[in-house]
Motif scaffolding. Structure first.
Motif, mmCIF file in Angstrom:
data_model
loop_
_atom_site.group_PDB
_atom_site.id
_atom_site.type_symbol
_atom_site.label_atom_id
_atom_site.label_comp_id
_atom_site.label_asym_id
_atom_site.label_seq_id
_atom_site.Cartn_x
_atom_site.Cartn_y
_atom_site.Cartn_z
ATOM 1 N N SER A 177 78.887 136.325 61.118
ATOM 2 C CA SER A 177 78.490 136.551 59.724
ATOM 3 C C SER A 177 77.763 135.359 59.131
ATOM 4 N N ASN A 178 77.959 134.158 59.706
ATOM 5 C CA ASN A 178 77.307 132.938 59.205
ATOM 6 C C ASN A 178 76.719 132.158 60.374
ATOM 7 N N PRO A 179 75.632 132.596 60.952
ATOM 8 C CA PRO A 179 75.043 131.904 62.112
ATOM 9 C C PRO A 179 74.623 130.498 61.726
ATOM 10 N N PRO A 180 74.622 129.558 62.680
ATOM 11 C CA PRO A 180 74.235 128.167 62.379
ATOM 12 C C PRO A 180 72.789 128.087 61.911
ATOM 13 N N LEU A 181 72.508 127.048 61.152
ATOM 14 C CA LEU A 181 71.192 126.883 60.542
ATOM 15 C C LEU A 181 70.185 126.206 61.463
ATOM 16 N N ILE A 182 70.607 125.789 62.659
ATOM 17 C CA ILE A 182 69.718 125.028 63.545
ATOM 18 C C ILE A 182 68.497 125.849 63.926
ATOM 19 N N SER A 183 68.717 127.096 64.364
ATOM 20 C CA SER A 183 67.585 127.922 64.788
ATOM 21 C C SER A 183 66.660 128.215 63.621
ATOM 22 N N ALA A 184 67.215 128.402 62.437
ATOM 23 C CA ALA A 184 66.393 128.691 61.257
ATOM 24 C C ALA A 184 65.523 127.511 60.890
ATOM 25 N N ARG A 185 66.035 126.314 61.180
ATOM 26 C CA ARG A 185 65.267 125.112 60.853
ATOM 27 C C ARG A 185 64.168 124.855 61.873
ATOM 28 N N CYS A 186 64.396 125.204 63.135
ATOM 29 C CA CYS A 186 63.421 124.923 64.193
ATOM 30 C C CYS A 186 62.182 125.811 64.087
ATOM 31 N N LYS A 187 62.374 127.085 63.762
ATOM 32 C CA LYS A 187 61.251 128.015 63.734
ATOM 33 C C LYS A 187 60.151 127.606 62.774
ATOM 34 N N PRO A 188 60.487 127.194 61.528
ATOM 35 C CA PRO A 188 59.413 126.769 60.627
ATOM 36 C C PRO A 188 58.637 125.580 61.171
ATOM 37 N N ASN A 189 59.330 124.632 61.859
ATOM 38 C CA ASN A 189 58.650 123.462 62.414
ATOM 39 C C ASN A 189 57.640 123.875 63.472
ATOM 40 N N LEU A 190 58.047 124.832 64.322
ATOM 41 C CA LEU A 190 57.131 125.320 65.353
ATOM 42 C C LEU A 190 55.933 126.013 64.705
ATOM 43 N N SER A 191 56.182 126.762 63.660
ATOM 44 C CA SER A 191 55.107 127.455 62.960
ATOM 45 C C SER A 191 54.155 126.480 62.311
ATOM 46 N N ILE A 192 54.696 125.414 61.725
ATOM 47 C CA ILE A 192 53.861 124.402 61.070
ATOM 48 C C ILE A 192 52.976 123.704 62.091
ATOM 49 N N ARG A 193 53.580 123.330 63.228
ATOM 50 C CA ARG A 193 52.804 122.652 64.267
ATOM 51 C C ARG A 193 51.695 123.553 64.789
ATOM 52 N N SER A 194 52.026 124.833 64.958
ATOM 53 C CA SER A 194 51.029 125.799 65.443
ATOM 54 C C SER A 194 49.888 125.951 64.440
ATOM 55 N N ALA A 195 50.234 125.993 63.152
ATOM 56 C CA ALA A 195 49.211 126.133 62.107
ATOM 57 C C ALA A 195 48.311 124.915 62.055
ATOM 58 N N ILE A 196 48.907 123.721 62.185
ATOM 59 C CA ILE A 196 48.125 122.478 62.169
ATOM 60 C C ILE A 196 47.164 122.448 63.354
ATOM 61 N N SER A 197 47.684 122.824 64.529
ATOM 62 C CA SER A 197 46.845 122.845 65.731
ATOM 63 C C SER A 197 45.688 123.822 65.565
ATOM 64 N N ARG A 198 45.980 125.000 65.003
ATOM 65 C CA ARG A 198 44.938 126.008 64.795
ATOM 66 C C ARG A 198 43.887 125.508 63.803
ATOM 67 N N ASN A 199 44.338 124.841 62.747
ATOM 68 C CA ASN A 199 43.411 124.301 61.746
ATOM 69 C C ASN A 199 42.506 123.238 62.350
ATOM 70 N N LYS A 200 43.073 122.382 63.202
ATOM 71 C CA LYS A 200 42.282 121.329 63.835
ATOM 72 C C LYS A 200 41.212 121.932 64.742
ATOM 73 N N LYS A 201 41.578 122.982 65.463
ATOM 74 C CA LYS A 201 40.610 123.640 66.337
ATOM 75 C C LYS A 201 39.477 124.253 65.524
ATOM 76 N N GLU A 202 39.840 124.897 64.411
ATOM 77 C CA GLU A 202 38.824 125.507 63.558
ATOM 78 C C GLU A 202 37.907 124.453 62.957
ATOM 79 N N GLU A 203 38.479 123.304 62.576
ATOM 80 C CA GLU A 203 37.679 122.208 62.021
ATOM 81 C C GLU A 203 36.709 121.672 63.065
ATOM 82 N N THR A 204 37.177 121.569 64.321
ATOM 83 C CA THR A 204 36.314 121.082 65.401
ATOM 84 C C THR A 204 35.144 122.032 65.627
ATOM 85 N N VAL A 205 35.420 123.325 65.642
ATOM 86 C CA VAL A 205 34.361 124.318 65.827
ATOM 87 C C VAL A 205 33.343 124.221 64.699
ATOM 88 N N GLU A 206 33.818 124.072 63.461
ATOM 89 C CA GLU A 206 32.918 123.958 62.312
ATOM 90 C C GLU A 206 32.094 122.673 62.378
#
Length: 226
Positions: A29-58
């Motif tokens: 009923s109360n799963p640990p918060l570790i997994s919830a915290r990791c997913k946003p970090n992975l998403s942020i890193r992925s977004a930053i990487s995608r933005n850098k690639k788009e900037e390079t192409v531009e």
């Protein structure tokens, strides 16, 4: 009777199985918060990487504007300092970028620069020449290559006027006449018999266009000076 009464009293401490059962229900009923915290970090890193690639192409697409030649240079093994020294040696009209082959190809796909595709292997630095003076743009790297003894870091190819030039074809690019030489040739043709002028007219179309451009510019400069 006394012994029976003592055995009938429940223990004040919960049984081990009862504790595990309660813990299991609490975990579900109360799963640990570790997994919830990791997913946003992975998403942020992925977004930053995608933005850098788009900037390079531009950035690459921006360099295509008014570009006369793009050349790939094998840069594996070059130090940061060597890159800095090379950039300082290049003319202002020439830019040196380091970008992944996939991102450069994405920027040039569907354009005349797509002929650069044979260069899309290994590690490349990219030379963007925004000048008609092609030999003057290539020479600084040749000098740098010789001084630093970087024989293995040669040009991987180039595209000029929609045509691909392999590493063995660079002599044609490096020996192209400069604007001054073309202008001198034009003036010489105008002062000599018609046969010489015909010879100039029969020169390759690219050279003839450059000759005419130089002559028109000369006439405009003389007209504005009067």
């Amino acid at each position: 009777m006394e012994a029976t009464a003592l055995l009938s009293f429940p223990s004040s401490k919960p049984h081990a199985s009862h504790f595990l059962t309660q813990t299991h229900h609490h975990f579900l009923s109360n799963p640990p918060l570790i997994s919830a915290r990791c997913k946003p970090n992975l998403s942020i890193r992925s977004a930053i990487s995608r933005n850098k690639k788009e900037e390079t192409v531009e950035t690459v697409k921006t360099q295509l504007d008014n570009c006369h030649l793009i050349a790939g240079i094998k840069y594996k093994g070059l130090s940061v300092k060597q890159f800095q020294d090379l950039r300082r040696a290049l003319p202002e009209s020439t830019k040196l970028l380091v970008a992944k082959n996939t991102l450069v190809y994405k920027a040039i796909e569907g354009t005349p620069w797509e002929a650069l595709k044979p260069c899309m292997t290994g590690m490349n630095a990219w030379l963007f020449v925004h000048s008609e003076e092609i030999p003057a743009a290539i020479k600084p790297y040749r000098t740098f290559q010789k001084e630093k003894k970087l024989e293995d870091n040669d040009f991987t190819g180039a595209v000029f006027e929609g045509k691909f030039y392999g590493p063995g074809d660079f002599k044609a690019l490096e020996s192209m006449p400069t604007r001054a030489e073309i202008y001198a040739k034009l003036l010489g043709s105008l002062k000599t018999p018609a046969s010489s002028l015909v010879g100039t007219i029969q020169a390759p179309a690219r050279e003839l266009v450059m000759v005419l451009k130089a002559y028109v510019k000369k006439l405009e400069e003389e007209g504005s000076g009067q």
